[in-house]
Motif scaffolding. Structure first.
Motif, PDB file in Angstrom:
ATOM      1  N   ILE A 100     -10.115  -1.654   2.845  1.00  0.00           N
ATOM      2  CA  ILE A 100      -8.779  -1.798   3.415  1.00  0.00           C
ATOM      3  C   ILE A 100      -8.782  -1.289   4.851  1.00  0.00           C
ATOM      4  O   ILE A 100      -9.195  -0.163   5.115  1.00  0.00           O
ATOM      5  CB  ILE A 100      -7.732  -1.006   2.585  1.00  0.00           C
ATOM      6  N   ILE A 154      -1.967   3.998  12.134  1.00  0.00           N
ATOM      7  CA  ILE A 154      -1.088   4.755  11.226  1.00  0.00           C
ATOM      8  C   ILE A 154      -1.711   6.109  10.887  1.00  0.00           C
ATOM      9  O   ILE A 154      -1.043   7.139  10.873  1.00  0.00           O
ATOM     10  CB  ILE A 154      -0.818   3.923   9.948  1.00  0.00           C
ATOM     11  N   ILE A 155      -3.021   6.090  10.650  1.00  0.00           N
ATOM     12  CA  ILE A 155      -3.725   7.330  10.301  1.00  0.00           C
ATOM     13  C   ILE A 155      -3.706   8.315  11.468  1.00  0.00           C
ATOM     14  O   ILE A 155      -3.589   9.519  11.274  1.00  0.00           O
ATOM     15  CB  ILE A 155      -5.177   7.011   9.857  1.00  0.00           C
ATOM     16  N   CYS A 157      -7.831   4.589   0.052  1.00  0.00           N
ATOM     17  CA  CYS A 157      -6.840   3.527  -0.150  1.00  0.00           C
ATOM     18  C   CYS A 157      -7.491   2.330  -0.861  1.00  0.00           C
ATOM     19  O   CYS A 157      -6.882   1.712  -1.742  1.00  0.00           O
ATOM     20  CB  CYS A 157      -6.261   3.111   1.199  1.00  0.00           C
ATOM     21  N   CYS A 163      -4.404   0.279   9.993  1.00  0.00           N
ATOM     22  CA  CYS A 163      -4.605   1.609   9.399  1.00  0.00           C
ATOM     23  C   CYS A 163      -4.972   2.675  10.427  1.00  0.00           C
ATOM     24  O   CYS A 163      -4.442   3.782  10.382  1.00  0.00           O
ATOM     25  CB  CYS A 163      -5.701   1.547   8.333  1.00  0.00           C
ATOM     26  N   PRO A 192      -2.514  -2.521   6.432  1.00  0.00           N
ATOM     27  CA  PRO A 192      -1.555  -2.607   5.319  1.00  0.00           C
ATOM     28  C   PRO A 192      -1.244  -4.048   4.904  1.00  0.00           C
ATOM     29  O   PRO A 192      -1.041  -4.325   3.722  1.00  0.00           O
ATOM     30  CB  PRO A 192      -0.301  -1.917   5.869  1.00  0.00           C
ATOM     31  N   TYR A 205     -10.055   8.151   4.577  1.00  0.00           N
ATOM     32  CA  TYR A 205      -8.718   7.774   4.087  1.00  0.00           C
ATOM     33  C   TYR A 205      -8.638   6.312   3.667  1.00  0.00           C
ATOM     34  O   TYR A 205      -8.014   5.973   2.674  1.00  0.00           O
ATOM     35  CB  TYR A 205      -7.665   8.094   5.149  1.00  0.00           C
ATOM     36  N   GLN A 206      -9.263   5.451   4.463  1.00  0.00           N
ATOM     37  CA  GLN A 206      -9.202   4.023   4.118  1.00  0.00           C
ATOM     38  C   GLN A 206     -10.031   3.722   2.869  1.00  0.00           C
ATOM     39  O   GLN A 206      -9.683   2.824   2.106  1.00  0.00           O
ATOM     40  CB  GLN A 206      -9.671   3.165   5.308  1.00  0.00           C
ATOM     41  N   PRO A 262       0.848  -1.200   0.000  1.00  0.00           N
ATOM     42  CA  PRO A 262       0.000   0.000   0.000  1.00  0.00           C
ATOM     43  C   PRO A 262       0.882   1.247   0.000  1.00  0.00           C
ATOM     44  O   PRO A 262       2.075   1.172   0.334  1.00  0.00           O
ATOM     45  CB  PRO A 262      -0.788  -0.128   1.302  1.00  0.00           C
ATOM     46  N   LEU A 263       0.298   2.369  -0.326  1.00  0.00           N
ATOM     47  CA  LEU A 263       1.077   3.597  -0.507  1.00  0.00           C
ATOM     48  C   LEU A 263       1.915   3.973   0.717  1.00  0.00           C
ATOM     49  O   LEU A 263       3.046   4.429   0.573  1.00  0.00           O
ATOM     50  CB  LEU A 263       0.138   4.749  -0.898  1.00  0.00           C
ATOM     51  N   CYS A 264       1.376   3.756   1.928  1.00  0.00           N
ATOM     52  CA  CYS A 264       2.137   4.108   3.139  1.00  0.00           C
ATOM     53  C   CYS A 264       3.470   3.358   3.182  1.00  0.00           C
ATOM     54  O   CYS A 264       4.506   3.933   3.537  1.00  0.00           O
ATOM     55  CB  CYS A 264       1.325   3.817   4.401  1.00  0.00           C
ATOM     56  N   CYS A 301       0.014   7.831   7.158  1.00  0.00           N
ATOM     57  CA  CYS A 301      -0.801   7.418   6.012  1.00  0.00           C
ATOM     58  C   CYS A 301      -0.794   8.556   4.986  1.00  0.00           C
ATOM     59  O   CYS A 301      -1.250   9.656   5.287  1.00  0.00           O
ATOM     60  CB  CYS A 301      -2.234   7.141   6.464  1.00  0.00           C
ATOM     61  N   PRO A 302      -0.275   8.318   3.793  1.00  0.00           N
ATOM     62  CA  PRO A 302      -0.194   9.392   2.789  1.00  0.00           C
ATOM     63  C   PRO A 302      -1.546  10.048   2.495  1.00  0.00           C
ATOM     64  O   PRO A 302      -1.579  11.258   2.210  1.00  0.00           O
ATOM     65  CB  PRO A 302       0.340   8.672   1.553  1.00  0.00           C
ATOM     66  N   TYR A 303      -2.628   9.290   2.578  1.00  0.00           N
ATOM     67  CA  TYR A 303      -3.948   9.877   2.312  1.00  0.00           C
ATOM     68  C   TYR A 303      -4.295  10.909   3.378  1.00  0.00           C
ATOM     69  O   TYR A 303      -4.970  11.898   3.108  1.00  0.00           O
ATOM     70  CB  TYR A 303      -5.028   8.782   2.253  1.00  0.00           C
TER      71      TYR A 303
END
Ligand code: SF4
Length: 187
Positions: free
Chosen positions: A172, A103-104, A156, A100, A175, A152-153, A19-21, A116-118
């Motif tokens: 999602i 992380i978020i 993703c 997630c 990760p 955000y999820q 995933p992006l993160c 989390c990039p989002y």
């Protein structure tokens, strides 16, 4: 269940199934040969759960960090925490990878690459990162809409669906779930 991955496959897996993160942390580690503590924890525990064995994890981190701080300093200052993450030091707890929501809700500072990039990227950086994953057009607009409404999820999940051209009905929430669902489709 994916019990083991090989070190020689790690770059391919990072670009196909992280995933992006995690892709961001992986790229930054390759680029800077260094990650701060929060990033080492987030990526390190993810890689452990993906199936990177302790010896391979030590080789992987050492190959990068030794380019920055030297092999000796790596052995002295960084290898302990990697063994620790694998439950080989200290209280011998087998640490679990971050979901997630954790992380978020983390709060990366300047110079940190975890999070989390989002949630934590500017829209401009997020656009560029998604573009590098081959996401554009309508999918990109939908993802950015979800980010603006703080889902955000869901953003993703939409990225997963765009990248794999397949649906992800469960959504999602972890990760490692992203990784496993991706491998299920690609294998
Ligand atoms: Fe990583 Fe979860 Fe954010 Fe996706 S939603 S980038 S898996 S933290």
């Amino acid at each position: 269940e994916f019990s083991e991955i090989s070190l020689k496959d790690i770059d391919r897996l990072a670009s196909s199934s992280f995933p992006l993160c995690m892709r961001h942390l992986f790229d930054k580690l390759r680029e800077n040969h260094h990650l701060k503590h929060g990033g080492r924890m987030q990526l390190g525990l993810f890689l452990k759960a993906v199936g990177l064995k302790l010896e391979d994890a030590l080789a992987f981190w050492k190959s990068e960090f030794s380019q920055k701080v030297g092999a000796e300093r790596f052995d002295k200052e960084y290898s302990y925490s990697i063994r620790h993450n694998y439950g080989k030091e200290g209280k011998r707890t087998d640490y679990t990878p971050y979901a997630c929501h954790k992380i978020i809700s983390s709060t990366p500072s300047v110079g940190d690459h975890h999070g989390c990039p989002y949630r934590h990227f500017s829209e401009e950086n997020l656009r560029a990162a998604l573009g590098k994953m081959g996401v554009g057009g309508r999918s990109l607009d939908d993802i950015l809409d979800k980010v603006r409404s703080r889902h955000y999820q869901v953003a993703c999940t939409l990225t997963f669906e765009a990248v794999h051209a397949a649906s992800c009905d469960s959504g999602i929430n972890h990760p490692n779930q992203y990784f496993e669902a991706s491998q299920k489709i690609l294998q």
